[in-house]
Design an enzyme around this catalytic site. Structure first.
Site, PDB file in Angstrom:
ATOM      1  N   CYS A  94       0.840  -1.199   0.000  1.00 43.38           N
ATOM      2  CA  CYS A  94       0.000   0.000   0.000  1.00 43.38           C
ATOM      3  C   CYS A  94       0.880   1.256   0.000  1.00 43.38           C
ATOM      4  O   CYS A  94       1.679   1.467   0.920  1.00 43.38           O
ATOM      5  CB  CYS A  94      -0.920  -0.019   1.213  1.00 43.38           C
TER       6      CYS A  94
ATOM      7  N   GLY B 127     -13.865   6.095  -8.687  1.00 35.42           N
ATOM      8  CA  GLY B 127     -12.610   6.730  -9.088  1.00 35.42           C
ATOM      9  C   GLY B 127     -11.488   6.576  -8.079  1.00 35.42           C
ATOM     10  O   GLY B 127     -10.490   7.284  -8.139  1.00 35.42           O
TER      11      GLY B 127
ATOM     12  N   HIS C  85      -6.400   2.827   0.084  1.00 38.15           N
ATOM     13  CA  HIS C  85      -6.219   3.129   1.507  1.00 38.15           C
ATOM     14  C   HIS C  85      -7.119   4.337   1.730  1.00 38.15           C
ATOM     15  O   HIS C  85      -6.917   5.385   1.078  1.00 38.15           O
ATOM     16  CB  HIS C  85      -4.749   3.429   1.801  1.00 38.15           C
TER      17      HIS C  85
ATOM     18  N   HIS D   2      -8.938   7.569   2.145  1.00 33.38           N
ATOM     19  CA  HIS D   2      -8.385   8.928   2.204  1.00 33.38           C
ATOM     20  C   HIS D   2      -9.448   9.939   1.825  1.00 33.38           C
ATOM     21  O   HIS D   2     -10.365   9.649   1.060  1.00 33.38           O
ATOM     22  CB  HIS D   2      -7.165   9.073   1.292  1.00 33.38           C
TER      23      HIS D   2
HETATM   24  P1  5GP Z   1      -8.097   8.656  -5.412  1.00 32.65           P
HETATM   25  O1  5GP Z   1      -8.259   8.762  -6.894  1.00 32.65           O
HETATM   26  O2  5GP Z   1      -7.769   7.234  -4.975  1.00 32.65           O
HETATM   27  O3  5GP Z   1      -9.247   9.240  -4.645  1.00 32.65           O
HETATM   28  O4  5GP Z   1      -6.891   9.586  -5.045  1.00 32.65           O
HETATM   29  C1  5GP Z   1      -5.579   9.142  -4.932  1.00 32.65           C
HETATM   30  C2  5GP Z   1      -4.724  10.376  -4.910  1.00 32.65           C
HETATM   31  O5  5GP Z   1      -3.446  10.007  -4.455  1.00 32.65           O
HETATM   32  C3  5GP Z   1      -4.545  11.034  -6.274  1.00 32.65           C
HETATM   33  O6  5GP Z   1      -5.051  12.372  -6.209  1.00 32.65           O
HETATM   34  C4  5GP Z   1      -3.040  10.976  -6.513  1.00 32.65           C
HETATM   35  O7  5GP Z   1      -2.541  12.141  -7.121  1.00 32.65           O
HETATM   36  C5  5GP Z   1      -2.489  10.781  -5.119  1.00 32.65           C
HETATM   37  N1  5GP Z   1      -1.249  10.029  -5.049  1.00 32.65           N
HETATM   38  C6  5GP Z   1      -0.995   8.819  -5.624  1.00 32.65           C
HETATM   39  N2  5GP Z   1       0.250   8.411  -5.329  1.00 32.65           N
HETATM   40  C7  5GP Z   1       0.789   9.378  -4.533  1.00 32.65           C
HETATM   41  C8  5GP Z   1       2.059   9.517  -3.901  1.00 32.65           C
HETATM   42  O8  5GP Z   1       2.944   8.666  -3.996  1.00 32.65           O
HETATM   43  N3  5GP Z   1       2.255  10.648  -3.168  1.00 32.65           N
HETATM   44  C9  5GP Z   1       1.291  11.596  -3.032  1.00 32.65           C
HETATM   45  N4  5GP Z   1       1.578  12.683  -2.292  1.00 32.65           N
HETATM   46  N5  5GP Z   1       0.074  11.508  -3.601  1.00 32.65           N
HETATM   47  C10 5GP Z   1      -0.168  10.400  -4.356  1.00 32.65           C
HETATM   48 ZN    ZN Z   2      -2.542   1.312   3.530  1.00 30.77          ZN
END
Ligand code: 5GP
Ligand code: ZN
Length: 115
Positions: free
Chosen positions: A4, A92, A97, A99
């Site tokens: 993760c 999306g 994890h 967030h």
């Molecule tokens: P989701 O689409 O799952 O709601 O959002 C995941 C978010 O995590 C995305 O906005 C993406 O830019 C961010 N993200 C993915 N990998 C990393 C990382 O390694 N570091 C940081 N700071 N953000 C990340």
């Molecule tokens: Zn995790």
């Protein structure tokens, strides 16, 4: 969770731009911001998505929402902000994890596509 990304960020194994941390919560800047302020707020405990919130772990969500106003204030979001959670593939979610995206300085509802 071994594979993760966010668990690795919390552990310090992957660098991040931290903006807040307490016993339960870690917050850092999104690597690909979609707003002038784009902070990800995550539980230190691995919970994969909103579908995995239970009576046993839901207190973590309270801890996250207690942290949000502190982070928003520190980021200067005095006029308001958006909090967004993507859940599952159709929602999306790309990192499994739990967030919450704290977004400041963006017209989020203006992004919603009219059918
Ligand atoms: P989701 O689409 O799952 O709601 O959002 C995941 C978010 O995590 C995305 O906005 C993406 O830019 C961010 N993200 C993915 N990998 C990393 C990382 O390694 N570091 C940081 N700071 N953000 C990340
Ligand atoms: Zn995790």
């Amino acid at each position: 969770m071994e594979d993760c990304i966010f668990c690795k960020i919390i552990a310090g194994d992957i660098p991040s731009s931290k903006v807040y941390e307490d016993e339960y919560v870690y917050a850092f800047r999104d690597i690909n911001p979609i707003a002038p302020v784009h902070v990800l707020i995550v539980p230190k405990q691995h919970i994969s998505c909103a579908d995995e919130i239970t009576p046993e772990n839901s207190f973590i969500v309270s801890k996250i929402f207690e942290a949000i106003p502190k982070i928003a204030k520190a980021e200067g979001l005095d006029n308001g902000y958006n909090v967004l959670n993507n859940c599952g593939e159709a929602g999306g979610q790309t990192v499994m994890h739990l967030h919450f995206h704290l977004l400041g300085g963006i017209d989020l509802m203006g992004l919603v596509q009219k059918q």
